[in-house]
Design an enzyme around this catalytic site. Structure first.
Site, PDB file in Angstrom:
ATOM      1  N   PHE A 152       0.813  -1.228   0.000  1.00 56.44           N
ATOM      2  CA  PHE A 152       0.000   0.000   0.000  1.00 56.44           C
ATOM      3  C   PHE A 152       0.841   1.269   0.000  1.00 56.44           C
ATOM      4  CE2 PHE A 152      -2.580  -3.352   1.971  1.00 56.44           C
ATOM      5  CZ  PHE A 152      -3.711  -3.296   1.158  1.00 56.44           C
ATOM      6  N   GLU A 155       4.274   6.335  -3.681  1.00 56.35           N
ATOM      7  CA  GLU A 155       5.526   6.928  -4.142  1.00 56.35           C
ATOM      8  C   GLU A 155       5.656   8.315  -3.520  1.00 56.35           C
ATOM      9  OE1 GLU A 155       5.507   6.793  -8.423  1.00 56.35           O
ATOM     10  OE2 GLU A 155       5.192   4.637  -8.375  1.00 56.35           O
ATOM     11  N   CYS A 263      -0.662   3.323 -10.467  1.00 60.42           N
ATOM     12  CA  CYS A 263      -1.603   2.386  -9.837  1.00 60.42           C
ATOM     13  C   CYS A 263      -3.068   2.661 -10.138  1.00 60.42           C
ATOM     14  CB  CYS A 263      -1.371   2.374  -8.331  1.00 60.42           C
ATOM     15  SG  CYS A 263       0.250   1.706  -7.911  1.00 60.42           S
ATOM     16  N   LYS A 266      -4.586   1.996 -13.826  1.00 61.25           N
ATOM     17  CA  LYS A 266      -4.607   0.590 -14.269  1.00 61.25           C
ATOM     18  C   LYS A 266      -5.450  -0.282 -13.325  1.00 61.25           C
ATOM     19  CE  LYS A 266      -0.402  -1.269 -12.056  1.00 61.25           C
ATOM     20  NZ  LYS A 266      -0.992  -2.260 -11.199  1.00 61.25           N
TER      21      LYS A 266
HETATM   22  N1  LIG Z   1       4.513   2.057  -7.679  1.00 61.28           N
HETATM   23  C1  LIG Z   1       3.702   2.063  -6.636  1.00 61.28           C
HETATM   24  O1  LIG Z   1       3.503   3.104  -5.995  1.00 61.28           O
HETATM   25  C2  LIG Z   1       3.009   0.812  -6.200  1.00 61.28           C
HETATM   26  C3  LIG Z   1       2.381   0.772  -4.941  1.00 61.28           C
HETATM   27  C4  LIG Z   1       1.744  -0.393  -4.535  1.00 61.28           C
HETATM   28  C5  LIG Z   1       1.718  -1.494  -5.392  1.00 61.28           C
HETATM   29  N2  LIG Z   1       2.300  -1.430  -6.621  1.00 61.28           N
HETATM   30  C6  LIG Z   1       2.279  -2.620  -7.474  1.00 61.28           C
HETATM   31  O2  LIG Z   1       3.544  -3.269  -7.381  1.00 61.28           O
HETATM   32  C7  LIG Z   1       3.917  -3.836  -8.645  1.00 61.28           C
HETATM   33  C8  LIG Z   1       5.250  -3.282  -9.093  1.00 61.28           C
HETATM   34  O3  LIG Z   1       5.112  -1.910  -9.318  1.00 61.28           O
HETATM   35  P1  LIG Z   1       6.378  -0.953  -9.523  1.00 61.28           P
HETATM   36  O4  LIG Z   1       5.852   0.417  -9.649  1.00 61.28           O
HETATM   37  O5  LIG Z   1       7.413  -1.265  -8.507  1.00 61.28           O
HETATM   38  O6  LIG Z   1       6.893  -1.484 -10.956  1.00 61.28           O
HETATM   39  P2  LIG Z   1       8.249  -1.115 -11.720  1.00 61.28           P
HETATM   40  O7  LIG Z   1       7.917  -1.162 -13.169  1.00 61.28           O
HETATM   41  O8  LIG Z   1       8.854   0.106 -11.143  1.00 61.28           O
HETATM   42  O9  LIG Z   1       9.228  -2.331 -11.362  1.00 61.28           O
HETATM   43  C9  LIG Z   1       9.059  -3.637 -11.811  1.00 61.28           C
HETATM   44  C10 LIG Z   1      10.450  -4.250 -12.013  1.00 61.28           C
HETATM   45  O10 LIG Z   1      10.287  -5.647 -12.295  1.00 61.28           O
HETATM   46  C11 LIG Z   1      11.328  -6.037 -13.162  1.00 61.28           C
HETATM   47  N3  LIG Z   1      11.005  -7.324 -13.798  1.00 61.28           N
HETATM   48  C12 LIG Z   1      10.025  -7.614 -14.695  1.00 61.28           C
HETATM   49  N4  LIG Z   1      10.070  -8.926 -15.035  1.00 61.28           N
HETATM   50  C13 LIG Z   1      11.083  -9.484 -14.334  1.00 61.28           C
HETATM   51  C14 LIG Z   1      11.622 -10.798 -14.250  1.00 61.28           C
HETATM   52  N5  LIG Z   1      11.129 -11.809 -14.984  1.00 61.28           N
HETATM   53  N6  LIG Z   1      12.666 -11.014 -13.438  1.00 61.28           N
HETATM   54  C15 LIG Z   1      13.191  -9.996 -12.706  1.00 61.28           C
HETATM   55  N7  LIG Z   1      12.729  -8.734 -12.721  1.00 61.28           N
HETATM   56  C16 LIG Z   1      11.690  -8.479 -13.539  1.00 61.28           C
HETATM   57  C17 LIG Z   1      11.412  -4.863 -14.154  1.00 61.28           C
HETATM   58  O11 LIG Z   1      12.650  -4.842 -14.838  1.00 61.28           O
HETATM   59  C18 LIG Z   1      11.218  -3.673 -13.195  1.00 61.28           C
HETATM   60  O12 LIG Z   1      12.462  -3.165 -12.742  1.00 61.28           O
HETATM   61  C19 LIG Z   1       2.745  -3.540  -9.580  1.00 61.28           C
HETATM   62  O13 LIG Z   1       1.858  -4.617  -9.571  1.00 61.28           O
HETATM   63  C20 LIG Z   1       2.091  -2.329  -8.946  1.00 61.28           C
HETATM   64  O14 LIG Z   1       0.717  -2.233  -9.256  1.00 61.28           O
HETATM   65  C21 LIG Z   1       2.953  -0.316  -7.020  1.00 61.28           C
END
Ligand SMILES: NC(=O)c1ccc[n+]([C@@H]2O[C@H](COP(=O)([O-])OP(=O)(O)OC[C@H]3O[C@@H](n4cnc5c(N)ncnc54)[C@H](O)[C@@H]3O)[C@@H](O)[C@H]2O)c1
Length: 432
Positions: A152, A155, A263, A266
């Site tokens: 939760f 950023e 978030c 999507k």
């Molecule tokens: N950004 C936010 O504020 C936030 C908050 C809560 C939940 N989320 C959720 O968390 C998840 C991640 O979000 P994020 O913003 O950190 O994404 P992001 O795109 O910043 O990071 C994802 C990372 O995963 C890596 N990756 C993809 N496939 C891979 C694999 N096979 N092996 C190793 N690494 C791999 C990518 O290279 C990337 O660096 C999403 O589902 C998002 O909805 C995000």
């Protein structure tokens, strides 16, 4: 405990670093070699206040390591967090789970002893069931447990949010993993976080329902702001008046350019898709999505009105382009709609953002990045305060714009209308 975070993005890196700071051994894995090499050199790939210091501290203490070797990292760990992206599928509203299932397949061939596999990525209800199926192909059921532990954090406030969360949600039906995870999270619970143990499917849905609800709150106040503009009411009075009711609460009642980021856009779409899959019409969320999509155009129309529809060669300055302050994240920022639309109509756009140049605008005609507020403002016909960075809150516009007459469109209401009144510029804000 020994942990592996798969996916070293906003969620994987922040939660990995914070877990290491609590004394765990954490390996942050990513398939992006460049990102991992930079992290090993101490270079942080994202802008997040306080993150760099924490990474360097824990890396030095050798509790935090970085790797591209997923299989080796999984073998060495007891708990594996899947933190990869779950963006919207192309040409559909569904969440694209390719990265999640790919990781599950890779983990599957590295289960050498009992492991807890956790989705921290936001995944639709029943994804845990699918991951379990993938892992069962090569492993007996007593060798692993699939758990949902949605994240939760926000950023810009990610470290504080991770360290002092309102709640920790663990979706698992097995006692063994529950015991291990309540132990892992006990330092946060002792600081006041609520620990909720529920079913895996419920945990998955809690995340989407929460994001859809917050998106609804923002959209709701934006529509009320439209009504305030027509009735000479200050929307902030409405936000205060509503927020004082404890059943409503004051947060997420600030009107502006609509919700964006990685978030809410999507996740609102994905929960509607899930509803469709299970033959349930989520009509409230559908309206929220539609209203939010209209929001950028509504504000753009106000810009056109300022110039009486004559946009060609008008000098427009954007202060901030990220979807909110204290992050470099551009995903689904309203500036991605506004800047291309204005550039297409012939505006001459300069933008400044504390997190620097943005590739997203590289190909656009007459759009340039300036590395100071001063340079970006010079000669502007219109200044758009698009993001609520602190450094935009006390600008001497008159001295910096150096123009006989200009307008300021404060899309975040960071100035008080009666304090910023001036003969030289026209000040316009949202819902007041
Ligand atoms: N950004 C936010 O504020 C936030 C908050 C809560 C939940 N989320 C959720 O968390 C998840 C991640 O979000 P994020 O913003 O950190 O994404 P992001 O795109 O910043 O990071 C994802 C990372 O995963 C890596 N990756 C993809 N496939 C891979 C694999 N096979 N092996 C190793 N690494 C791999 C990518 O290279 C990337 O660096 C999403 O589902 C998002 O909805 C995000």
């Amino acid at each position: 405990m020994k942990l592996t975070m798969i996916g070293t993005g906003y969620v994987g890196l922040v939660s990995g670093v914070c877990f290491s700071d609590l004394g765990n051994d954490v390996i942050c894995v990513d398939k992006n070699k460049n990102k991992i090499n930079e992290l090993i050199k101490g270079k942080i790939p994202i802008y997040e206040p306080g993150l760099e210091e924490l990474v360097l501290k824990n890396f030095k203490k050798k509790r935090l390591t970085f790797s591209t070797d997923l299989k080796k990292s999984v073998k060495e760990s007891d708990i594996i967090f899947i933190c990869v992206g779950t963006p919207t599928k192309k040409n559909s509203a569904d969440a694209d789970l390719t990265q999640v299932y790919q990781v599950a397949k890779e983990i599957s061939s590295s289960i050498n002893k009992f492991k807890i596999i956790i989705t921290k990525s936001t995944v639709p209800v029943t994804t845990g069931d699918e991951i379990e199926k993938i892992l069962s192909k090569k492993n007996s059921k007593n060798k692993f447990s699939v758990v949902s532990n949605p994240e939760f954090l926000r950023e810009g406030e990610a470290i504080r949010d991770f360290t002092y969360p309102d709640r920790i949600v663990i979706g698992s039906n097995e006692n063994k993993s529950n015991r291990i995870l309540s132990n892992l999270y006990s330092p946060l619970v002792s600081k006041g976080a609520q620990y909720l143990n529920t079913s895996r499917r419920a945990a998955e849905l809690i995340k989407y329902a929460s994001n859809a609800f917050l998106a609804t709150k923002i959209t709701f106040i934006n529509e009320i702001a439209n009504l305030c503009e027509k009735t000479q009411i200050n929307v902030e009075d409405i936000s205060i008046g509503m927020g004082l009711d404890k059943r409503i609460g004051s947060r997420f009642l600030r009107s502006g350019p609509g919700y964006g980021g990685s978030c809410f856009p999507k996740d609102t779409k994905a929960i509607v898709s899930t509803g469709k899959k299970f033959k349930t019409n989520l009509s409230v969320i559908k309206s929220v999505i539609k209203s939010n999509q209209n929001r950028s155009n509504l504000l753009l129309n106000r810009v056109y009105k300022i110039f009486k529809n004559k946009i060609k060669n008008k000098k427009i300055c954007f202060l901030g382009v990220t979807f909110k302050a204290n992050t470099d994240d551009m995903r689904d920022s309203s500036s991605l709609i506004m800047i291309p639309a204005l550039s297409k109509k012939g505006a001459l756009i300069k933008y400044y953002d504390p997190t620097g140049f943005k590739n997203e605008f590289k190909q656009l005609k007459n759009v340039s990045y300036e590395n100071t507020i001063k340079k970006s403002l010079e000669g502007a016909d219109l200044v758009i305060i698009h993001t609520e960075w602190n450094e935009f809150k006390s600008i001497n516009f008159k001295n910096l714009v150096k123009r006989k007459k200009f307008s300021i469109f404060d899309m975040r209401n960071i100035y008080l209308p009666n304090k910023i009144k001036d003969q030289v510029f026209k000040y316009i804000s949202v819902g007041r």
